[in-house]
Scaffold this active site. Structure first.
Site, short mmCIF file in Angstrom:
data_model
loop_
_atom_site.label_atom_id
_atom_site.label_comp_id
_atom_site.label_asym_id
_atom_site.label_seq_id
_atom_site.Cartn_x
_atom_site.Cartn_y
_atom_site.Cartn_z
N HIS A 95 0.91 8.23 -8.85
CA HIS A 95 -0.45 8.55 -8.39
C HIS A 95 -0.58 8.42 -6.88
O HIS A 95 -1.56 8.91 -6.31
CB HIS A 95 -1.50 7.73 -9.13
CG HIS A 95 -1.61 6.29 -8.73
ND1 HIS A 95 -1.08 5.26 -9.48
CD2 HIS A 95 -2.22 5.70 -7.67
CE1 HIS A 95 -1.35 4.11 -8.89
NE2 HIS A 95 -2.05 4.34 -7.80
N ASP A 142 3.70 6.46 -14.71
CA ASP A 142 3.22 6.46 -13.32
C ASP A 142 4.35 6.01 -12.37
O ASP A 142 4.27 4.95 -11.76
CB ASP A 142 2.01 5.53 -13.23
CG ASP A 142 1.27 5.63 -11.91
OD1 ASP A 142 1.49 6.62 -11.17
OD2 ASP A 142 0.47 4.72 -11.61
N SER A 236 -1.09 -0.25 -4.97
CA SER A 236 -0.45 0.70 -5.88
C SER A 236 0.96 1.07 -5.41
O SER A 236 1.20 1.30 -4.23
CB SER A 236 -1.28 1.98 -5.98
OG SER A 236 -2.41 1.80 -6.78
#
Length: 284
Positions: A95, A142, A236
């Site tokens: 992402h 992911d 992230s």
């Protein structure tokens, strides 16, 4: 009146089905975090050495951690983290490269630095491969592999090994690191830099009580958070590691937290490295 009731019902149903994770990472988290950090680094002289409730991470700790400055296709800057796997490869969350309305054009990978916008070894790349089954709606699979120009190892830059085998690591204490937010609603005047935090791995069943089985797949690994300690917005793609006998091993890639914030006591989710080891190695 009947039509209005139907419409309201549909809206409510859609809201109920939406998982309690961010809906557009770059818009909600990455871009604001990049703006905040850039302002801090331009206005505050700190030598510190963002993780909520964690401790400042010194230059030599987590030498595998790479900050990501992300140039989106609209030329706006966002941020993430990554982990160095070799002189020419790193791994991050898919992402960070593409999520909802935002697509990255390039990454600047920042290694061996406690700052994002200055210092360290910096290399630009647009060579990024995301997992074929990456789902941007629930963040399953992911994972992405980044190809870099050759990065020399130093005392502050080093690769990390991938976890192998079938261990679920439940109950194990693991370390997460990143350049993201230091907490919910942290004032921009606070000094921030690379931070790290120790968190305990929990079961996927406990994690699914918060996020549901639509988000928490077998390829997810979660940690419990307490006392305001957690990964946070901007972390992230960064590492979750264990260090048996002093040798760090990457067991997770920071993927999601609760949309209400990182200091509310909700679990945090990571891509489980053992589930993706063969895919990652096939792209090294």
């Amino acid at each position: 009146m009947k039509l209005l009731v139907i419409v309201v019902g549909l809206v409510a149903a859609a809201a109920a089905e939406s998982p309690p994770i961010f809906q557009d990472y770059h818009e909600e988290i990455g871009i604001p975090a990049a703006n905040r950090i850039k302002l801090l680094e331009e206005s505050i002289d700190f030598d510190g050495s963002r993780i909520a409730g964690g401790q400042p991470s010194q230059l030599g700790s987590h030498p595998h951690l790479g900050g990501l400055l992300i140039t989106l296709t609209n030329d706006i800057i966002s941020i993430c983290g990554s982990s160095l796997l070799s002189n020419t490869k790193a791994v991050t969350a898919a992402h960070c490269w593409r999520h909802m309305s935002h697509q990255a054009r390039s990454f600047t990978v920042v290694l061996g630095s406690t700052r994002l916008f200055t210092g360290g070894h910096r290399t630009d790349t647009s060579n990024v491969i995301t997992h074929d089954n990456y789902n941007m709606f629930n963040l399953n699979n992911d994972v992405a592999v980044i190809t870099l120009s050759h990065v020399p190892y130093t005392n502050h830059i080093r690769n990390i090994a991938l976890a192998t085998g079938s261990s679920l690591y439940v109950g194990v204490w693991a370390s997460a690191a990143g350049f993201g937010a230091h907490g919910d609603n942290v004032l921009v005047t606070e000094t921030q830099a690379k931070h790290e935090v120790i968190l305990q791995v929990t079961t996927n069943a406990i994690c699914a009580r918060t996020f549901g089985n639509y988000v928490v797949a077998p390829s997810t690994i979660c940690v419990v958070t307490s006392n305001g300690r957690s990964t946070c917005g901007g972390d992230s793609g960064g590492p979750l590691i264990v260090s048996p006998e002093g040798s760090p091993i990457l067991i997770g890639i920071t993927s999601f937290g609760h949309r209400d914030g990182c200091q509310r006591g909700y679990p945090a989710g990571f891509a489980r490295v053992t589930a993706f080891e063969s895919w990652i190695r096939s792209n090294l």
